[in-house]
Scaffold this motif. Structure first.
Motif, mmCIF file in Angstrom:
data_model
loop_
_atom_site.group_PDB
_atom_site.id
_atom_site.type_symbol
_atom_site.label_atom_id
_atom_site.label_comp_id
_atom_site.label_asym_id
_atom_site.label_seq_id
_atom_site.Cartn_x
_atom_site.Cartn_y
_atom_site.Cartn_z
ATOM 1 N N GLY A 67 0.676 -1.299 0.004
ATOM 2 C CA GLY A 67 -0.118 0.042 -0.030
ATOM 3 C C GLY A 67 0.889 1.185 -0.116
ATOM 4 N N ILE A 68 2.266 1.293 0.817
ATOM 5 C CA ILE A 68 2.835 2.381 0.911
ATOM 6 C C ILE A 68 3.568 2.421 -0.441
ATOM 7 C CG2 ILE A 68 5.157 3.058 1.735
ATOM 8 C CD1 ILE A 68 4.242 1.988 4.405
ATOM 9 N N GLY A 69 4.028 1.566 -1.278
ATOM 10 C CA GLY A 69 4.500 1.676 -2.464
ATOM 11 C C GLY A 69 3.682 2.361 -3.662
ATOM 12 N N GLY A 70 2.423 1.862 -3.367
ATOM 13 C CA GLY A 70 1.137 2.043 -4.056
ATOM 14 C C GLY A 70 1.172 3.702 -4.256
ATOM 15 N N ILE A 71 1.286 4.335 -2.981
ATOM 16 C CA ILE A 71 1.155 5.605 -2.776
ATOM 17 C C ILE A 71 2.298 6.304 -3.262
ATOM 18 C CG2 ILE A 71 0.978 7.453 -1.239
ATOM 19 C CD1 ILE A 71 -0.882 5.815 0.466
ATOM 20 N N TRP A 72 3.572 5.679 -2.962
ATOM 21 C CA TRP A 72 4.753 6.453 -3.174
ATOM 22 C C TRP A 72 4.834 6.612 -4.958
ATOM 23 C CZ3 TRP A 72 9.263 3.939 0.183
ATOM 24 C CH2 TRP A 72 9.024 4.488 1.519
ATOM 25 N N ILE A 86 1.799 1.000 -18.676
ATOM 26 C CA ILE A 86 2.651 1.270 -17.549
ATOM 27 C C ILE A 86 1.886 0.704 -16.119
ATOM 28 C CG2 ILE A 86 1.649 3.549 -17.055
ATOM 29 C CD1 ILE A 86 4.847 4.592 -17.189
ATOM 30 N N ILE A 87 0.832 0.600 -16.284
ATOM 31 C CA ILE A 87 -0.066 0.061 -14.968
ATOM 32 C C ILE A 87 0.740 -1.276 -14.592
ATOM 33 C CG2 ILE A 87 -1.971 -0.936 -13.961
ATOM 34 C CD1 ILE A 87 -3.597 1.049 -15.625
ATOM 35 N N PHE A 88 1.029 -2.216 -15.543
ATOM 36 C CA PHE A 88 1.526 -3.485 -15.066
ATOM 37 C C PHE A 88 3.126 -3.125 -14.537
ATOM 38 C CE2 PHE A 88 -1.247 -4.427 -18.684
ATOM 39 C CZ PHE A 88 -1.928 -5.435 -18.015
ATOM 40 N N LEU A 89 3.719 -2.206 -15.017
ATOM 41 C CA LEU A 89 5.046 -1.826 -14.549
ATOM 42 C C LEU A 89 5.061 -1.254 -12.974
ATOM 43 C CD1 LEU A 89 8.140 -1.694 -14.596
ATOM 44 C CD2 LEU A 89 7.856 0.705 -15.920
ATOM 45 N N TYR A 90 3.949 -0.447 -12.882
ATOM 46 C CA TYR A 90 3.605 0.077 -11.670
ATOM 47 C C TYR A 90 3.368 -0.946 -10.763
ATOM 48 C CZ TYR A 90 0.588 2.496 -8.141
ATOM 49 O OH TYR A 90 -0.066 2.678 -7.121
ATOM 50 N N GLY A 91 2.494 -1.989 -10.954
ATOM 51 C CA GLY A 91 2.231 -3.032 -10.111
ATOM 52 C C GLY A 91 3.294 -3.721 -10.006
ATOM 53 N N PHE A 92 4.347 -4.280 -10.792
ATOM 54 C CA PHE A 92 5.553 -4.964 -10.669
ATOM 55 C C PHE A 92 6.559 -4.174 -9.539
ATOM 56 C CE2 PHE A 92 10.172 -5.353 -11.889
ATOM 57 C CZ PHE A 92 10.348 -6.730 -11.489
ATOM 58 N N LEU A 93 6.525 -2.888 -9.826
ATOM 59 C CA LEU A 93 7.578 -2.144 -8.754
ATOM 60 C C LEU A 93 7.012 -2.272 -7.407
ATOM 61 C CD1 LEU A 93 8.662 0.726 -11.148
ATOM 62 C CD2 LEU A 93 10.196 -1.262 -10.265
ATOM 63 N N CYS A 94 5.598 -2.108 -7.525
ATOM 64 C CA CYS A 94 5.150 -1.842 -6.030
ATOM 65 C C CYS A 94 5.254 -3.330 -5.050
ATOM 66 C CB CYS A 94 3.725 -1.696 -5.985
ATOM 67 S SG CYS A 94 2.877 0.092 -6.547
ATOM 68 N N CYS A 95 5.041 -4.306 -6.039
ATOM 69 C CA CYS A 95 5.383 -5.675 -5.446
ATOM 70 C C CYS A 95 6.788 -6.008 -5.140
ATOM 71 C CB CYS A 95 4.834 -6.901 -6.718
ATOM 72 S SG CYS A 95 2.944 -6.803 -6.730
ATOM 73 N N LEU A 96 7.463 -5.399 -6.125
ATOM 74 C CA LEU A 96 9.110 -5.660 -5.968
ATOM 75 C C LEU A 96 9.447 -5.000 -4.430
ATOM 76 C CD1 LEU A 96 11.773 -6.515 -7.011
ATOM 77 C CD2 LEU A 96 12.156 -4.345 -7.900
ATOM 78 N N ILE A 97 9.112 -3.812 -4.267
ATOM 79 C CA ILE A 97 9.576 -3.313 -2.727
ATOM 80 C C ILE A 97 8.712 -3.553 -1.820
ATOM 81 C CG2 ILE A 97 10.315 -0.768 -4.093
ATOM 82 C CD1 ILE A 97 7.797 0.388 -3.415
ATOM 83 N N ALA A 98 7.677 -4.078 -2.074
ATOM 84 C CA ALA A 98 7.065 -4.724 -0.912
ATOM 85 C C ALA A 98 7.412 -6.026 -0.352
ATOM 86 C CB ALA A 98 5.295 -5.119 -1.265
#
Length: 544
Positions: A67-72, A86-98
């Motif tokens: 959730g935090i990564g999603g906001i960041w 780009i939504i897929f890249l957004y989701g991937f990076l959020c999952c990566l940092i989570a």
């Protein structure tokens, strides 16, 4: 109030929500939330989940930081100019940092005893994982947790020693000691936590006091005009579906001359224009000679001819029997008229390769210098794989730049290290310019691709860090974004208010330049230190 309340589900839920709000907003320009996140924001969450099983701890950690990564990273889904993919890249990076945060939390809670060495090794693990993001495609540098200290320039001064990853180490370590103090109490744990929390402020105050007292007080100042063109994509470049919004390039040059004339008021040393400041790059001869003469006569006056550059092929070419001039011609005229050095971003082509480039013009110069952007953004500027090229074609993304190979130093009144957009977020790239003798950084940026998002502010926060790491001031010129000057202590000296504001900023930048330990050893020091702490922790566990 008894201890059972502090371990109750209600209290722990409140702590999870509170810690989420603090950490999520620590990446904004919100000093209160940033200070809280650096001091205890993460610790509140670790305390809240510390009464759960290890499986639930990992699961909660992943969801919390997702959730935090999603906001960041929410700036990434500014879809006005970005493909839906780009939504897929957004989701991937959020999952990566989570996943990174969940793994670090697992390592913390898997220990039978939370010793000081364990805390040092956990903070070190976070640093290595954050540093490892530099090696994902072109590198992902955004949102290091060390930016929680960016609410004020004082605590950021520790970056002169260990860079941004050193700040991340401090933030995580402080929160780890805060968690130990919350969970186990006793005066010793509280003392260690508070001492770590105030350390970067104490160091920063000493560093700034030293620079003011022992550095030379009489610093040379240079005067610059930073131009912010403030054009949307469809206004700056000819987009087929929105051609009626396109501002003709000669009109764009008229505005640039006007902005400079309004801001100049006296002698100038530099004029800085943004990345890809105009359409058609440096090389295309798009302006008929007769039109150019009438145009410059209207801007400069009847004496315009004395400011024209020589008839070199970089400036003038014959097309179908007609003489035409390039954007480089206009940039050289601007330099000749103002008697100032001009740094401008223009795409370029050398017969084989296309470059996203920065050019350096000096008054009456025959040959401008060129710097080619070295760190390119995947899909937007280059295709990392053949599959990526096919996917990009589905969204009408066909062009591809070649990366530059070397750092170029522009020999102005002081040596200048240029960078283009994303490059200034990489500490090692900017450090290379300093090691080559740069005494001033100049960054050319265009953040319009993530229109009306938080990216410009975050980009600007990383720019301030680069000046502190290497003790070098910086000038930034953006098409849209934060056009500003920053001194070598990370303090903004002035800025254009408003991401889409059109105009120019006249600024006097003090050339206070000083050596730093980060320039000496770069990221190697914090990475090496982290490996040492992790190795010692592993050796201790093996003996047990």
């Amino acid at each position: 109030m008894n201890k059972s309340f502090f371990s109750s589900r209600f209290f722990r839920f409140v702590l999870c929500v509170l810690s989420f709000g603090i950490v999520a907003w620590s990446e904004k320009e919100a000093p209160f939330f940033q200070g809280c996140a650096a001091f205890f924001g993460y610790a509140l969450f670790w305390y809240a989940i510390s009464f759960s099983s290890i499986k639930r701890i990992v699961f909660y950690s992943f969801l919390w930081f997702l959730g935090i990564g999603g906001i960041w990273l929410f700036w990434m889904v500014s879809l006005r100019y970005q493909p839906i993919a780009i939504i897929f890249l957004y989701g991937f990076l959020c999952c990566l940092i989570a996943a990174q945060f969940a793994f670090v939390t697992y390592v913390l809670f898997s220990a039978k005893k939370i010793s000081v060495l364990r805390l040092l090794s956990v903070a070190s693990l976070w640093v290595l994982l954050e540093w490892g993001r530099l090696f994902i495609l072109c590198g992902f540098t955004f949102h290091p947790v060390g930016l929680a200290l960016s609410g004020h320039y004082i605590p950021l001064q520790f970056a002169t020693v260990l860079g941004v990853f050193g700040l991340s180490f401090l933030v995580i370590l402080t929160n780890l000691f805060a968690f130990r103090a919350f969970r186990f109490g006793n005066c010793r744990n509280v003392f260690m936590w508070i001492s770590l929390g105030i350390f970067p402020y104490f160091f920063g105050l000493m560093h700034v006091a030293y620079q003011k007292r022992y550095a030379h007080e009489e610093h040379k100042k240079l005067t610059a005009v930073l131009v912010q063109t403030g054009l949307r994509v469809e206004e700056k470049d000819p987009v087929i579906e929105m051609g009626h919004l396109f501002v003709p390039p000669q009109e764009q040059w008229t505005r640039i001359f006007s902005y400079v004339q309004e801001a100049a008021k006296g002698s100038l040393d530099f004029i800085v224009l943004p990345e890809s400041a105009l359409p058609f790059g440096r090389f295309l001869p798009v302006y008929p000679w007769k039109n150019m003469e009438e145009h410059l006569k209207g801007i400069i006056g009847s004496e315009y001819a004395q400011y024209l550059p020589p008839l070199d092929s970089k400036y003038v070419q014959k097309v179908n029997g007609e003489m035409r001039v390039t954007n480089a011609f206009y940039a050289q005229v601007l330099s000749n008229v103002t008697r100032a050095d001009v740094i401008i971003g223009l795409d370029d082509y050398d017969g084989e390769h296309y470059f996203n480039a920065a050019f350096f013009f000096r008054p009456d110069q025959v040959q401008p210098m060129r710097y080619e952007k070295r760190i390119l953004v995947p899909i937007v500027e280059y295709f990392p794989t053949h599959l990526a090229k096919k996917i990009a074609a589905l969204f009408d993304i066909m062009g591809e730049f070649s990366p530059g190979k070397d750092m170029t130093i522009f020999p102005s009144q002081v040596p200048i290290a240029p960078s283009i957009c994303y490059e200034e977020t990489f500490g090692h790239v900017m450090r290379e310019g300093r090691k080559k003798g740069a005494e001033l950084y100049v960054n050319l940026t265009n953040d319009v691709w993530f229109f009306a998002s938080s990216l410009p502010q975050h980009h600007f926060a990383l720019a301030k860090l680069r000046t502190i790491e290497n003790g070098v001031p910086l000038l930034r010129a953006c098409n849209t974004g934060v056009t500003s000057a920053i001194d070598s202590l990370g303090r903004p000296m002035g800025r254009i208010q408003g991401e889409m504001t059109k105009g120019a900023l006249r600024i006097e930048i003090p050339l206070r330049v000083y050596p730093t330990l980060y320039t000496l050893w770069g990221d190697y020091a914090i990475v090496g230190l982290s490996l040492v702490f992790i190795s010692l922790s592993l050796l201790k566990n093996r003996r047990l």
